[in-house]
Motif scaffolding. Structure first.
Motif, mmCIF file in Angstrom:
data_model
loop_
_atom_site.group_PDB
_atom_site.id
_atom_site.type_symbol
_atom_site.label_atom_id
_atom_site.label_comp_id
_atom_site.label_asym_id
_atom_site.label_seq_id
_atom_site.Cartn_x
_atom_site.Cartn_y
_atom_site.Cartn_z
ATOM 1 N N ALA A 102 0.820 -1.214 0.000
ATOM 2 C CA ALA A 102 0.000 0.000 0.000
ATOM 3 C C ALA A 102 0.852 1.262 0.000
ATOM 4 O O ALA A 102 0.483 2.262 -0.592
ATOM 5 C CB ALA A 102 -0.909 -0.006 1.217
ATOM 6 N N GLU A 103 1.990 1.177 0.656
ATOM 7 C CA GLU A 103 2.770 2.403 0.794
ATOM 8 C C GLU A 103 4.078 2.322 0.024
ATOM 9 O O GLU A 103 4.675 1.264 -0.101
ATOM 10 C CB GLU A 103 3.085 2.627 2.275
ATOM 11 N N TYR A 104 4.502 3.449 -0.451
ATOM 12 C CA TYR A 104 5.791 3.519 -1.124
ATOM 13 C C TYR A 104 6.902 3.421 -0.104
ATOM 14 O O TYR A 104 6.796 3.959 0.989
ATOM 15 C CB TYR A 104 5.913 4.854 -1.857
ATOM 16 N N ASN A 105 7.978 2.719 -0.450
ATOM 17 C CA ASN A 105 9.077 2.670 0.511
ATOM 18 C C ASN A 105 10.231 3.588 0.120
ATOM 19 O O ASN A 105 11.234 3.658 0.786
ATOM 20 C CB ASN A 105 9.558 1.237 0.750
ATOM 21 N N MET A 106 10.074 4.280 -0.976
ATOM 22 C CA MET A 106 11.099 5.236 -1.361
ATOM 23 C C MET A 106 10.464 6.353 -2.194
ATOM 24 O O MET A 106 9.552 6.094 -2.976
ATOM 25 C CB MET A 106 12.168 4.509 -2.172
ATOM 26 N N HIS A 107 10.919 7.558 -1.974
ATOM 27 C CA HIS A 107 10.416 8.680 -2.766
ATOM 28 C C HIS A 107 11.571 9.304 -3.542
ATOM 29 O O HIS A 107 12.640 9.543 -2.981
ATOM 30 C CB HIS A 107 9.816 9.768 -1.869
ATOM 31 N N ILE A 108 11.334 9.573 -4.808
ATOM 32 C CA ILE A 108 12.342 10.268 -5.600
ATOM 33 C C ILE A 108 11.786 11.659 -5.905
ATOM 34 O O ILE A 108 10.739 11.781 -6.536
ATOM 35 C CB ILE A 108 12.639 9.518 -6.911
ATOM 36 N N LEU A 109 12.450 12.686 -5.408
ATOM 37 C CA LEU A 109 11.980 14.046 -5.643
ATOM 38 C C LEU A 109 12.805 14.673 -6.763
ATOM 39 O O LEU A 109 14.023 14.771 -6.656
ATOM 40 C CB LEU A 109 12.118 14.911 -4.386
ATOM 41 N N VAL A 110 12.129 15.070 -7.810
ATOM 42 C CA VAL A 110 12.815 15.718 -8.923
ATOM 43 C C VAL A 110 12.432 17.192 -8.890
ATOM 44 O O VAL A 110 11.253 17.526 -8.768
ATOM 45 C CB VAL A 110 12.395 15.088 -10.273
ATOM 46 N N MET B 28 11.733 -7.345 4.225
ATOM 47 C CA MET B 28 11.672 -5.891 4.178
ATOM 48 C C MET B 28 10.228 -5.409 4.272
ATOM 49 O O MET B 28 9.905 -4.507 5.054
ATOM 50 C CB MET B 28 12.304 -5.396 2.883
ATOM 51 N N THR B 29 9.360 -6.032 3.486
ATOM 52 C CA THR B 29 7.946 -5.658 3.531
ATOM 53 C C THR B 29 7.397 -5.829 4.946
ATOM 54 O O THR B 29 6.650 -4.991 5.441
ATOM 55 C CB THR B 29 7.135 -6.544 2.559
ATOM 56 N N TYR B 30 7.795 -6.932 5.578
ATOM 57 C CA TYR B 30 7.306 -7.181 6.925
ATOM 58 C C TYR B 30 7.751 -6.064 7.870
ATOM 59 O O TYR B 30 6.956 -5.540 8.658
ATOM 60 C CB TYR B 30 7.811 -8.532 7.431
ATOM 61 N N PHE B 31 9.029 -5.695 7.779
ATOM 62 C CA PHE B 31 9.549 -4.620 8.640
ATOM 63 C C PHE B 31 8.767 -3.330 8.415
ATOM 64 O O PHE B 31 8.324 -2.684 9.362
ATOM 65 C CB PHE B 31 11.042 -4.366 8.357
ATOM 66 N N ILE B 32 8.594 -2.965 7.149
ATOM 67 C CA ILE B 32 7.907 -1.709 6.847
ATOM 68 C C ILE B 32 6.484 -1.728 7.404
ATOM 69 O O ILE B 32 6.055 -0.813 8.105
ATOM 70 C CB ILE B 32 7.879 -1.455 5.316
ATOM 71 N N GLU B 33 5.781 -2.809 7.128
ATOM 72 C CA GLU B 33 4.379 -2.851 7.543
ATOM 73 C C GLU B 33 4.221 -2.957 9.047
ATOM 74 O O GLU B 33 3.381 -2.305 9.646
ATOM 75 C CB GLU B 33 3.669 -4.010 6.829
ATOM 76 N N ASP C 43 5.191 0.273 10.846
ATOM 77 C CA ASP C 43 4.165 1.260 10.586
ATOM 78 C C ASP C 43 2.918 0.955 11.414
ATOM 79 O O ASP C 43 2.327 1.825 12.034
ATOM 80 C CB ASP C 43 3.831 1.249 9.087
ATOM 81 N N HIS C 44 2.569 -0.312 11.439
ATOM 82 C CA HIS C 44 1.397 -0.777 12.173
ATOM 83 C C HIS C 44 1.528 -0.453 13.665
ATOM 84 O O HIS C 44 0.586 -0.054 14.334
ATOM 85 C CB HIS C 44 1.274 -2.279 11.951
ATOM 86 N N GLN C 45 2.741 -0.640 14.189
ATOM 87 C CA GLN C 45 2.951 -0.386 15.618
ATOM 88 C C GLN C 45 3.257 1.081 15.911
ATOM 89 O O GLN C 45 3.476 1.460 17.059
ATOM 90 C CB GLN C 45 4.121 -1.245 16.118
ATOM 91 N N GLY C 46 3.320 1.867 14.866
ATOM 92 C CA GLY C 46 3.569 3.294 15.061
ATOM 93 C C GLY C 46 4.977 3.619 15.496
ATOM 94 O O GLY C 46 5.216 4.584 16.214
ATOM 95 N N ILE C 47 5.932 2.780 15.094
ATOM 96 C CA ILE C 47 7.331 3.052 15.443
ATOM 97 C C ILE C 47 7.984 3.798 14.282
ATOM 98 O O ILE C 47 7.918 3.351 13.141
ATOM 99 C CB ILE C 47 8.101 1.733 15.698
ATOM 100 N N ASP C 48 8.602 4.917 14.583
ATOM 101 C CA ASP C 48 9.265 5.694 13.539
ATOM 102 C C ASP C 48 10.623 5.094 13.243
ATOM 103 O O ASP C 48 11.507 5.101 14.089
ATOM 104 C CB ASP C 48 9.447 7.148 14.000
ATOM 105 N N ALA C 49 10.765 4.564 12.065
ATOM 106 C CA ALA C 49 12.046 3.989 11.680
ATOM 107 C C ALA C 49 12.188 4.100 10.182
ATOM 108 O O ALA C 49 11.200 4.262 9.475
ATOM 109 C CB ALA C 49 12.123 2.526 12.107
ATOM 110 N N ILE C 50 13.416 4.027 9.736
ATOM 111 C CA ILE C 50 13.654 4.097 8.298
ATOM 112 C C ILE C 50 14.106 2.727 7.812
ATOM 113 O O ILE C 50 15.086 2.175 8.322
ATOM 114 C CB ILE C 50 14.732 5.150 7.976
ATOM 115 N N VAL C 51 13.378 2.188 6.867
ATOM 116 C CA VAL C 51 13.760 0.895 6.313
ATOM 117 C C VAL C 51 14.218 1.120 4.879
ATOM 118 O O VAL C 51 13.455 1.619 4.054
ATOM 119 C CB VAL C 51 12.569 -0.088 6.337
#
Lengths: 333, 131
Positions: free
Chosen positions: A2-10, B53-58, B61-69
């Protein structure tokens, strides 16, 4: 997903557009499509990053990588190396002129290090042609709060307390100007946005209108609420085609959402904005000349008083503020 | 588009659309956030790194933890794919091998939330260019 995992800003500012950033964007889309990544990676065209000297700029998030002087041919390399393999394309990173080192993050660049962006807060961050992104950044919340919870007098006091002064160069206290226009009694008043940026090489107003047009519309509506006007006019030079186009899109979207028009947010407040084009006369940046030009007369300044706050457009009280002044308003509220 | 009828409606819409640009806001202050890099070379992908990776992202996000994957290239531990590198702000990065969904869940519960390391750490014999 559902969500994008990367954004490319041009960058979609005039400078970068002139260096083919439109083609860069479409090349990204094509390449990502070929790799089946279109659903995972979003490509957005933003307003100006302010670093036009090294344009076109491409920024990749969340890795926070800042590529400079990207050509349409570089796109494949960025996609294959950075996006797919996670290796930054060193040669396109910014090179520090003193240390000769490549810097990938804007925070490490001397140019950006000391900047705190207020009027340009959304430039190079949101897609200016999408109202949702502006709303996501607290957009129109200031207008909503003013209309529902704060009286015009209080708003004016807040603007006065903030110490904001005309950013067009005159430096007249903005709060005082609003108060004077509010006090004038008339059946019709106007809010005018002065986008007749004329100094050679100046582009602060253009940057804002191209990168974050909604901030200006929101502020004009707030001003209208304070001074008792239901009509806003943006006087913009016809040589700013991109700014005009984005402003038109913004006005259209705001109308569709009911953030401009009649009965805004169910509060009974009406406000709408129209665009007026200037032919590019330097003197029309002066408010009395600007008003004459809008009325279809010769663009010449007249002696004040009467100030536009008493007798302006069509002889009605008019509040004229510069683009940048307006862009600061939502932040104050 | 529907008209926005009140301030409450505007705020509702704001929360909805915020998630679309959240990733960009995170990127702006990445040094203060937990970072997870998933090794996504051929070896990683073949072993299910994409699902990890998908699991980590989802899940984050689901738990409301701010992290960068983010994804990265091969770390050189092809025998232990999928591998991830986890960095808690201000600490040394830690590399985990054989990160399946179950392992990922354990890492989130223990390491991300409580800062307690779990089994499966690969001692790193490299330092990345960034540090």
């Amino acid at each position: 997903m559902a969500e994008y995992n990367m954004h490319i800003l041009v960058c979609g500012g005039t400078g970068c557009k002139a260096s083919q950033s439109e083609l860069i964007k479409s090349n990204f889309k094509t390449r990502l499509n070929e790799f089946g990544l279109s659903d995972e990676i979003q490509v957005i065209m933003t307003g100006c990053f302010g670093f036009c000297e090294k344009g076109p700029i491409v920024k990749i998030l969340p890795d926070n990588t800042f590529y400079t002087q990207v050509t349409p041919e570089d796109v494949s390399e960025i996609v294959e190396e950075h996006i797919i393999k996670g290796r930054k394309v060193e040669r396109l990173l910014y090179k520090d002129p003193e240390s000769k080192e490549h810097i990938s993050d804007t925070k490490g660049m001397d140019f950006y290090k000391k900047q705190i962006r207020i009027a340009l807060r959304n430039c190079g961050f949101i897609n200016p042609e999408n109202i949702d992104e502006y709303i996501g950044r607290d957009g129109y919340a200031a207008l909503g709060t003013c209309l529902s919870e704060i009286t015009p007098d209080e708003v004016i006091r807040m603007i006065k307390d903030s110490g904001l002064r005309g950013r067009g160069g005159g430096g007249f206290p903005t709060g005082l100007k609003w108060e004077l226009t509010r006090k004038s009694v008339a059946d019709q008043k106007y809010v005018v946005c002065n986008a007749d940026e004329g100094d050679p090489g100046a582009f602060m107003d253009r940057s804002i209108l191209e990168g974050d047009p909604h901030s200006v519309l929101e502020a004009m509506a707030i001003c209208g609420y304070c001074i008792g006007a239901d009509k806003g006019l943006v006087y913009i030079r016809a040589e700013y085609p991109l700014a005009i186009e984005r402003l038109k899109i913004a006005i259209k979207q705001a109308r569709e959402y009911g953030l401009l028009g009649d009965d805004i947010l169910g509060t009974g407040f009406n406000f709408d904005v129209e665009i007026r084009y200037g032919a590019g006369a330097f003197v029309c940046g002066e408010e009395t000349a600007l008003i004459h030009s809008m009325e279809g007369k010769r663009g010449e300044p007249t002696v004040k008083p009467p100030f536009p706050a008493e007798k302006g457009y069509n002889g009605k009280p008019t509040n004229v503020n510069n683009v940048e002044t307006f862009a600061n308003i939502p932040v104050i509220i | 588009m529907n008209k926005i009828k009140s301030l409450a409606d505007l705020k509702k819409l704001q929360t909805e659309v915020q998630s679309k640009i959240k990733l960009r806001e995170k990127g702006d202050h990445s040094e203060n956030l937990i970072q997870i890099k998933v090794s996504m070379a051929t070896c990683g992908i073949a072993s299910g790194a994409k699902e990890t990776m998908t699991y980590f992202i989802e899940e984050l996000d689901h738990q409301g933890i701010d992290a960068i994957v983010t994804q990265t290239g091969c770390m050189g531990y092809c025998y232990a794919e999928p591998t991830i590198e986890l960095t808690i702000p201000g600490q040394q990065p830690v590399v985990y091998g054989f990160v399946t969904k179950a392992k990922a869940q354990e890492i989130i519960e223990k390491h991300v939330k409580l800062n307690e390391m779990v089994d499966g750490i690969i001692p790193v014999n490299y330092s990345s260019i960034d540090n």
